[in-house]
Design a protein around this motif. Structure first.
Motif, PDB file in Angstrom:
ATOM      1  N   VAL A  87      36.548  45.246  51.044  1.00  0.00           N
ATOM      2  CA  VAL A  87      37.784  44.523  50.760  1.00  0.00           C
ATOM      3  C   VAL A  87      38.277  44.908  49.367  1.00  0.00           C
ATOM      4  N   VAL A  88      39.589  45.085  49.229  1.00  0.00           N
ATOM      5  CA  VAL A  88      40.199  45.340  47.938  1.00  0.00           C
ATOM      6  C   VAL A  88      41.235  44.260  47.660  1.00  0.00           C
ATOM      7  N   THR A  89      41.171  43.678  46.463  1.00  0.00           N
ATOM      8  CA  THR A  89      42.208  42.761  46.004  1.00  0.00           C
ATOM      9  C   THR A  89      42.805  43.335  44.724  1.00  0.00           C
ATOM     10  N   LEU A 289      44.103  38.164  34.338  1.00  0.00           N
ATOM     11  CA  LEU A 289      43.505  38.641  35.584  1.00  0.00           C
ATOM     12  C   LEU A 289      42.372  37.731  36.064  1.00  0.00           C
ATOM     13  N   PHE A 290      41.658  37.114  35.146  1.00  0.00           N
ATOM     14  CA  PHE A 290      40.472  36.358  35.533  1.00  0.00           C
ATOM     15  C   PHE A 290      40.743  35.267  36.569  1.00  0.00           C
ATOM     16  N   PRO A 291      41.866  34.525  36.497  1.00  0.00           N
ATOM     17  CA  PRO A 291      42.094  33.509  37.535  1.00  0.00           C
ATOM     18  C   PRO A 291      42.108  34.075  38.956  1.00  0.00           C
ATOM     19  N   ILE A 292      42.581  35.313  39.119  1.00  0.00           N
ATOM     20  CA  ILE A 292      42.561  35.924  40.451  1.00  0.00           C
ATOM     21  C   ILE A 292      41.125  36.185  40.870  1.00  0.00           C
ATOM     22  N   THR A 299      35.828  31.628  47.050  1.00  0.00           N
ATOM     23  CA  THR A 299      35.798  31.744  48.514  1.00  0.00           C
ATOM     24  C   THR A 299      34.814  32.814  48.968  1.00  0.00           C
ATOM     25  N   PHE A 300      34.673  33.874  48.168  1.00  0.00           N
ATOM     26  CA  PHE A 300      33.782  34.967  48.573  1.00  0.00           C
ATOM     27  C   PHE A 300      32.328  34.510  48.585  1.00  0.00           C
ATOM     28  N   VAL A 306      38.085  36.577  50.821  1.00  0.00           N
ATOM     29  CA  VAL A 306      38.859  36.412  49.592  1.00  0.00           C
ATOM     30  C   VAL A 306      40.114  35.610  49.912  1.00  0.00           C
ATOM     31  N   SER A 307      40.674  34.987  48.880  1.00  0.00           N
ATOM     32  CA  SER A 307      41.798  34.076  49.110  1.00  0.00           C
ATOM     33  C   SER A 307      43.116  34.576  48.543  1.00  0.00           C
TER      34      SER A 307
END
Length: 317
Positions: A87-89, A289-292, A299-300, A306-307
């Motif tokens: 998975v990529v976010t 970026l940290f909040p993402i 969730t992970f 991922v959410s």
């Protein structure tokens, strides 16, 4: 226990937060000293080819998820990542305000006399003139994309009473746009626009999109802006369009290749404003970026999913 390779630096507070979620933090030095094997990494925070590829290509790699620090992901080996079902976010959303503000800056540069003043500076020529001066509400724009950056750009343009059209895959409506067009049927919207803005990601479908055929459609347009990817523009076609007067000015924050070679004719054209891929640069990227990462980690760890901001690997964004 999940093993997170922190290529993007984490503050002490962030590290504590991650550890409290039951996630172990690994650094590139830990791998170099063989304290942790590349195969053991399950999460990658950031991407650096020299560090990341050995993890991805490890014979028994357990990598499950990559969180990038950019919105675009065209620099990743997406096909290989997809083959391994990783998975990529991305960081979509955090660069939007900065890029939107940069776009407004490019527009003002060419419409409020800044370009003209810079051309006259070498001759120390001082003259107040209304030539080439425009007010934003006298223009209209078309944005190729209706994603986060485009939506924020359209919002700011709307505040100046600019009519804004958007282009996306299907022509579906989007916030802050007066109208939208499908990518294969945008010509009506393009004909009405003075300013053309590219915010599309780098994908096979967008490579060379702004080519000779595209620019041949233009008729005395004011400005072409590219903050998407340099690969989407054929440089010679843009230069021809400027020479022929099909478009008067161009503002390019991204080019192909990067860095731009010193002998590129783009440097020599004084109707082009070049900025070195800085429109999306923000201060304190780590805190933005940290909040993402945090939301996705929550969730992970509990579900393996991922959410936020999951990339469609087949589409490339």
């Amino acid at each position: 226990m999940e093993q997170l390779l922190a290529i993007m630096p984490l503050s002490e507070q962030q590290r504590s937060t991650v550890r409290n979620m039951g996630v172990n933090i690994v650094t590139a030095d830990d791998i170099a000293r063989k304290q942790v094997a590349p195969d053991d990494i399950t999460i990658m925070y950031g991407w650096n080819a020299e560090i990341s590829l050995p993890v991805l290509k490890a014979p028994h790699s357990h990598l499950k998820w990559i969180q990038t620090f950019s919105a675009g992901v065209d620099y990743l080996p997406l096909s290989e990542i997809a083959q391994h079902h990783i998975v990529v976010t991305n960081a979509s959303g955090i660069h939007g305000p900065a890029i939107a503000q940069a776009i407004l800056g490019y527009i003002f540069y060419f419409t409020r006399g800044l370009w003209t003043a810079e051309q006259r500076r070498p001759e120390r020529f001082w003259e107040q003139s209304a030539d080439d001066l425009l007010v934003a509400d006298e223009t209209s724009a078309i944005i190729f994309s209706t994603g986060h950056i485009a939506v924020e750009t359209a919002r700011l343009l709307h505040q100046m009473n600019v009519y804004v059209a958007g282009v996306n895959r299907t022509g579906h409506p989007a916030d802050n746009f007066d109208e939208t067009y499908a990518i294969d049927d945008y010509q009506k919207g393009l004909a009405k626009a003075d300013i053309i803005i590219n915010v599309m990601p780098g994908t096979p479908a967008t490579t060379g999109f702004f080519n000779q055929q595209f620019f041949d459609q233009l008729d005395h347009k004011l400005l072409f802006i590219n903050v998407g990817r340099g690969s989407s523009v054929v440089n010679d076609a843009l230069l021809n369009a400027l020479k022929q007067g099909r478009v008067k000015y161009a503002a390019l924050d991204v080019v192909d290749p990067e860095p731009l070679p010193k002998d590129s004719p783009l440097w020599a054209n004084d109707h082009i404003l070049l900025t070195p891929h800085v429109s999306g640069v923000v201060d304190h990227l780590d805190t933005r970026l940290f909040p993402i990462l945090y939301d996705n980690l929550k969730t992970f760890v509990s579900t393996g999913l991922v959410s936020r901001n999951q990339v469609d690997l087949s589409a490339g964004y």
